[in-house]
Design a protein around this motif. Sequence first.
Motif, short mmCIF file in Angstrom:
data_model
loop_
_atom_site.label_atom_id
_atom_site.label_comp_id
_atom_site.label_asym_id
_atom_site.label_seq_id
_atom_site.Cartn_x
_atom_site.Cartn_y
_atom_site.Cartn_z
N GLY A 55 -96.41 -130.12 28.19
CA GLY A 55 -95.31 -130.01 29.15
C GLY A 55 -95.24 -128.65 29.80
N VAL A 82 -82.09 -127.63 31.79
CA VAL A 82 -82.91 -128.67 31.17
C VAL A 82 -83.33 -128.27 29.77
CG1 VAL A 82 -85.03 -130.03 31.37
CG2 VAL A 82 -83.72 -129.46 33.43
N SER A 86 -82.44 -130.35 26.41
CA SER A 86 -83.54 -130.99 25.67
C SER A 86 -83.66 -130.48 24.24
CB SER A 86 -84.86 -130.78 26.41
OG SER A 86 -85.18 -129.40 26.51
N LEU A 105 -90.75 -132.98 27.31
CA LEU A 105 -89.67 -132.53 28.19
C LEU A 105 -89.23 -131.11 27.83
CD1 LEU A 105 -87.49 -133.03 30.35
CD2 LEU A 105 -86.08 -134.06 28.56
#
Length: 390
Positions: A55, A82, A86, A105
Amino acid sequence: MPGRGLTALRAAITAFFALDGFLFAGWVVRIPDIKHQTHASAGALGLALLGVSAGAVLTMTLTGRLCRRYGSHPVTVVCMVVLALSVALPPLTRSAPVLGAVLLLFGAAYGGVNVAFNSAAVDLVAALRRPIMPSFHAAFSLGGMVGAGLGGLVTGVLSPTRHLLGLTVIGLLVTAVAGRTLLRQEPPVPPERTPASAAEQDGGAAGRTGGRGLVVVLGLVALCTAYGEGAMADWGALHLQQDLAASPGVAAAGYACFALAMTVGRLTGTALLSRLGRARTVITGGTVAAAGMLLGSLAPSVWAALIGFAVTGIGLANLFPVAVERAGALAGPSGVAVASTLGYGGMLLGPPAIGFMADWFSLSAALTSVAVLAAVAAVIGASTRRALGG
């Protein structure tokens, strides 16, 4: 931009560096718990951790373009939101494949925010004309130390789900406060460059006469350093708990010792560079880190291992900043990009490699690879002494 605005901007960027280390450390100290709940072997966990690497690498190749189009400040804020969201997801998984997908992610956000706030920091350093980049990396290390220490305190009281959800709340609150400063201010414009400095920033003669090859070599120094950081983050606590029968709280303290030592090393990095110069700093740091990691990975007692982790942190502390700074001097922004990408690649690809080696040999034997790469960094420093300079 007025001086007060630059001061506020520096504080906001520092907060993001610290928050990044805090969130990442909060996740890594719960890896033993996540491994247990997913019933994953060392190899399966290594594959799941590869999701972070994949990622991050994918995002790093795109974040530079996003920063050029939208600016590094809004990209930093979005990526941090984010990342904060996450970090709460791994405790919700019950198998290694699902954990790997969640970490994909997490890694994307982690890679993106690192590129974005480093870009913001580079703009600020250029505007201030002061070598303050080590202070940002010290903030990251300090955030990691606090995150690991807090994790050690709550690991016996809070479940991984509640602990990491609490980190999400903290991350969003800090982002809301520090992000306001970033979003309200444009990146500072560096002072006008002379023709000579402009040529240097665009690569200049160095890039046409082999300087780019040297930049890659310096990137390998950053890779060797960051490999050790990633290994300590993801496997240090498990080594203490699994191989040396440490309690969960003491095991979490392993990364805290490493992060504290690295923080101290970076806070004193300017004085060290003034005394030793770049080349001797790399040679000495790599040698010290190699010796510390041999002790940390092979010691028969928990306390000797903790000492080894601390020595390793001191040794590795300034190798990454020296490599990135010198790469930038040789080839401008492209040099910084190459060295940083290789460095973060080492941090993110190292932990899965440790997992595979742990399955083939043992975790303690696998961790000696950190010592090997630290020694490689020292050898590179010795062989490029002239290029590194004083």
